[in-house]
Scaffold this motif. Structure first.
Motif, short mmCIF file in Angstrom:
data_model
loop_
_atom_site.label_atom_id
_atom_site.label_comp_id
_atom_site.label_asym_id
_atom_site.label_seq_id
_atom_site.Cartn_x
_atom_site.Cartn_y
_atom_site.Cartn_z
N ARG A 73 0.83 -1.21 0.00
CA ARG A 73 0.00 0.00 0.00
C ARG A 73 0.87 1.26 0.00
O ARG A 73 0.55 2.23 -0.69
CB ARG A 73 -0.96 -0.02 1.19
N LYS A 74 1.95 1.23 0.75
CA LYS A 74 2.85 2.39 0.78
C LYS A 74 3.48 2.61 -0.60
O LYS A 74 3.58 3.74 -1.07
CB LYS A 74 3.94 2.19 1.83
N ALA A 75 3.89 1.53 -1.26
CA ALA A 75 4.49 1.65 -2.59
C ALA A 75 3.50 2.21 -3.61
O ALA A 75 3.88 2.92 -4.53
CB ALA A 75 5.00 0.29 -3.06
N LEU A 76 2.22 1.89 -3.43
CA LEU A 76 1.19 2.39 -4.33
C LEU A 76 0.82 3.83 -4.00
O LEU A 76 0.08 4.46 -4.76
CB LEU A 76 -0.04 1.49 -4.29
N GLY A 77 1.32 4.34 -2.88
CA GLY A 77 1.13 5.75 -2.52
C GLY A 77 -0.32 6.12 -2.35
O GLY A 77 -1.06 5.44 -1.65
N VAL A 78 -0.73 7.20 -3.02
CA VAL A 78 -2.09 7.70 -2.85
C VAL A 78 -3.12 6.68 -3.32
O VAL A 78 -4.29 6.79 -3.01
CB VAL A 78 -2.32 9.03 -3.60
N ASP A 79 -2.67 5.67 -4.07
CA ASP A 79 -3.58 4.64 -4.55
C ASP A 79 -3.57 3.41 -3.65
O ASP A 79 -3.84 2.31 -4.10
CB ASP A 79 -3.23 4.25 -5.99
N ASP A 80 -3.27 3.61 -2.36
CA ASP A 80 -3.22 2.48 -1.45
C ASP A 80 -4.57 1.78 -1.30
O ASP A 80 -4.64 0.65 -0.87
CB ASP A 80 -2.67 2.88 -0.08
N ARG A 81 -5.63 2.41 -1.74
CA ARG A 81 -6.95 1.79 -1.67
C ARG A 81 -7.12 0.70 -2.73
O ARG A 81 -8.13 0.01 -2.77
CB ARG A 81 -8.04 2.85 -1.82
N LEU A 82 -6.12 0.53 -3.58
CA LEU A 82 -6.19 -0.50 -4.62
C LEU A 82 -6.19 -1.91 -4.03
O LEU A 82 -6.68 -2.84 -4.65
CB LEU A 82 -5.00 -0.36 -5.58
N VAL A 83 -5.64 -2.06 -2.84
CA VAL A 83 -5.62 -3.35 -2.16
C VAL A 83 -6.67 -3.30 -1.05
O VAL A 83 -6.53 -2.55 -0.09
CB VAL A 83 -4.23 -3.68 -1.58
N ARG A 84 -7.72 -4.09 -1.25
CA ARG A 84 -8.85 -4.07 -0.31
C ARG A 84 -8.72 -5.20 0.69
O ARG A 84 -8.43 -6.34 0.32
CB ARG A 84 -10.15 -4.24 -1.09
N THR A 85 -8.91 -4.88 1.96
CA THR A 85 -8.95 -5.89 3.01
C THR A 85 -10.33 -6.52 3.03
O THR A 85 -11.33 -5.80 3.08
CB THR A 85 -8.65 -5.26 4.39
N VAL A 86 -10.35 -7.84 2.98
CA VAL A 86 -11.61 -8.57 3.12
C VAL A 86 -11.56 -9.15 4.53
O VAL A 86 -10.93 -10.18 4.78
CB VAL A 86 -11.73 -9.68 2.05
N HIS A 87 -12.17 -8.43 5.46
CA HIS A 87 -12.05 -8.76 6.88
C HIS A 87 -12.41 -10.21 7.17
O HIS A 87 -13.41 -10.73 6.69
CB HIS A 87 -12.90 -7.80 7.73
N GLY A 88 -11.54 -10.85 7.94
CA GLY A 88 -11.74 -12.23 8.33
C GLY A 88 -11.46 -13.23 7.22
O GLY A 88 -11.68 -14.44 7.39
N PHE A 89 -10.95 -12.77 6.07
CA PHE A 89 -10.70 -13.67 4.95
C PHE A 89 -9.34 -13.46 4.31
O PHE A 89 -8.52 -14.35 4.26
CB PHE A 89 -11.80 -13.53 3.90
N GLY A 90 -9.12 -12.27 3.75
CA GLY A 90 -7.87 -12.03 3.03
C GLY A 90 -7.84 -10.67 2.37
O GLY A 90 -8.28 -9.68 2.96
#
Length: 105
Positions: A73-90
């Motif tokens: 997420r840090k490497a993607l910078g302002v686009d850190d929202r590109l990786v979504r957390t699926v709570h309790g799964f992955g």
């Protein structure tokens, strides 16, 4: 596999990620995580599947994956929202992706 998302280009053949034409440094495991999430998009990838791919036959704590996701997420910078957390799964790659023609630079 050569993909464009946001202002990034991911090229699995050359193992490069660029943003606006400039290289983005990723540690090897961080790169592998991004590659896995892009391969499986838009599906969510279970934490166990990520562990199996990145650390086969090796025990690592859950915090190792959490740290890796934070690095990505840090490497993607302002686009850190590109990786979504699926709570309790992955995790899932959560952006529109276009496949680039491999014959063009």
């Amino acid at each position: 596999m050569r993909l464009r998302f946001s202002d990034f280009v991911f090229d699995s053949d050359s193992r490069r990620l660029t943003r606006g034409g400039e290289p983005v440094h990723l540690e090897p495991k961080t790169y592998e995580l991004l590659e896995l999430l892009l391969e499986r998009r838009p599906a969510a990838v279970a934490k166990a599947a990520i562990h199996d791919r990145l650390w086969p036959r090796t025990f690592v704590s859950e915090s190792s994956l959490t740290t890796l996701v934070a690095q990505l997420r840090k490497a993607l910078g302002v686009d850190d929202r590109l990786v979504r957390t699926v709570h309790g799964f992955g995790y899932a790659f959560d952006a529109e992706v276009s496949v680039l023609d491999l014959t063009k630079p």
